[in-house]
Design an enzyme around this catalytic site. Sequence first.
Site, PDB file in Angstrom:
ATOM      1  N   ARG A  45     -35.322  53.225 -17.836  1.00 28.59           N
ATOM      2  CA  ARG A  45     -35.913  51.993 -18.357  1.00 28.59           C
ATOM      3  C   ARG A  45     -35.021  51.328 -19.424  1.00 28.59           C
ATOM      4  O   ARG A  45     -35.503  50.752 -20.387  1.00 28.59           O
ATOM      5  CB  ARG A  45     -37.308  52.257 -18.931  1.00 28.59           C
ATOM      6  CG  ARG A  45     -38.298  52.764 -17.898  1.00 28.59           C
ATOM      7  CD  ARG A  45     -38.554  51.742 -16.801  1.00 28.59           C
ATOM      8  NE  ARG A  45     -39.475  52.262 -15.802  1.00 28.59           N
ATOM      9  CZ  ARG A  45     -39.101  52.873 -14.675  1.00 28.59           C
ATOM     10  NH1 ARG A  45     -37.810  53.015 -14.403  1.00 28.59           N
ATOM     11  NH2 ARG A  45     -39.984  53.326 -13.832  1.00 28.59           N
TER      12      ARG A  45
ATOM     13  N   SER B 232     -46.946  48.992 -17.238  1.00 32.07           N
ATOM     14  CA  SER B 232     -46.924  50.228 -18.028  1.00 32.07           C
ATOM     15  C   SER B 232     -46.581  49.918 -19.478  1.00 32.07           C
ATOM     16  O   SER B 232     -45.584  49.252 -19.761  1.00 32.07           O
ATOM     17  CB  SER B 232     -45.904  51.206 -17.455  1.00 32.07           C
ATOM     18  OG  SER B 232     -46.277  51.615 -16.160  1.00 32.07           O
TER      19      SER B 232
ATOM     20  N   GLU C 231     -42.681  50.726 -23.508  1.00 33.71           N
ATOM     21  CA  GLU C 231     -41.899  50.086 -22.448  1.00 33.71           C
ATOM     22  C   GLU C 231     -42.017  48.569 -22.556  1.00 33.71           C
ATOM     23  O   GLU C 231     -41.089  47.848 -22.232  1.00 33.71           O
ATOM     24  CB  GLU C 231     -42.401  50.561 -21.076  1.00 33.71           C
ATOM     25  CG  GLU C 231     -41.601  50.062 -19.900  1.00 33.71           C
ATOM     26  CD  GLU C 231     -41.996  50.748 -18.603  1.00 33.71           C
ATOM     27  OE1 GLU C 231     -42.087  50.034 -17.578  1.00 33.71           O
ATOM     28  OE2 GLU C 231     -42.222  51.968 -18.600  1.00 33.71           O
TER      29      GLU C 231
END
Length: 309
Positions: free
Chosen positions: A178, A227, A297
């Site tokens: 990520r 998320s 995130e």
Amino acid sequence: MPELADAERLLRERLGPQLRVGFPLAPLTSFRIGGPAALFVEAQDDDALEAVGEAMNRTGVPVAVIGKGSNVLVSDEGFAGIVVRLGRGYRWAGRAGNLLTAGGAMPIPALAGVAMRHRLAGLEFGVAIPASLGGAVKMNAGAHGRSMSEVIERVEVYSLDGTARRSVSAGDAGFGYRRSNLPPGGIVVGGAARLELGEEEEIRARMEEAREWRRRTQPLAEPNCGSVFKNPDGDHAARLIEAAGAKGLRLGGAQVSAKHSNFIVADPGASSSDVWKLIEQVRARVESHAGIRLETEVELMGGVAHAGR
């Protein structure tokens, strides 16, 4: 703020009506909350990006980039700088053999559809990523155990610091979980994915399976940012949140989804402050219960970002 006034003057000289002042950002995000951008530019070409870079470098006014808005939480006060979004000039796709090329504004689900129509396999997981190519590459977005770094061969980056456009290979992009090490002031304006030949019906079936999984497991009908937390090594944020008793937790107009505990949903009238405070409560519960501090995130834009991560 004199710097903002100077930036507005410089941008107005170069872009005219393309510059918007006090532009609402909430409609551009999947959360549908947050304040306005002091200055907003929807860039249709590199000349517009050059104008933004000039204003930034001459005035010191901060710049933020927004794509599909599916991974961002905008402060209730908005963003006291220049917000840039790539416009239709960067929304395109093409094919050369097994190489699928696209502009930075191209939505990943749409790009997965283009790949299918050309019988190119490998991007089926993209239907579960509600992001533009630029944002998906910058954060190395992923789904179903796959990530953008597995298919991306090179990216085109426009650097606002004055170095303009350059091509960066996947090996030099510094991809990790990520994240990427692309320059902070760099805007991904295009890229190329190396895919494999496949059968259209098989590709379509895998895409539909991914869509059905999203419908079954995620609160798609409610405003959310996807998320909220990254998965820590060897575990899942959703499992940790549920184990800490935070599933369904509510604060003001924000609630941890009862459908997926790594999602926060926003009711009508919710504020960014509600969401951020709930993020902090969830993180504190998980840290107390499991000794793990979850990392966000979701990208934070504006004053809320200074509350810490």
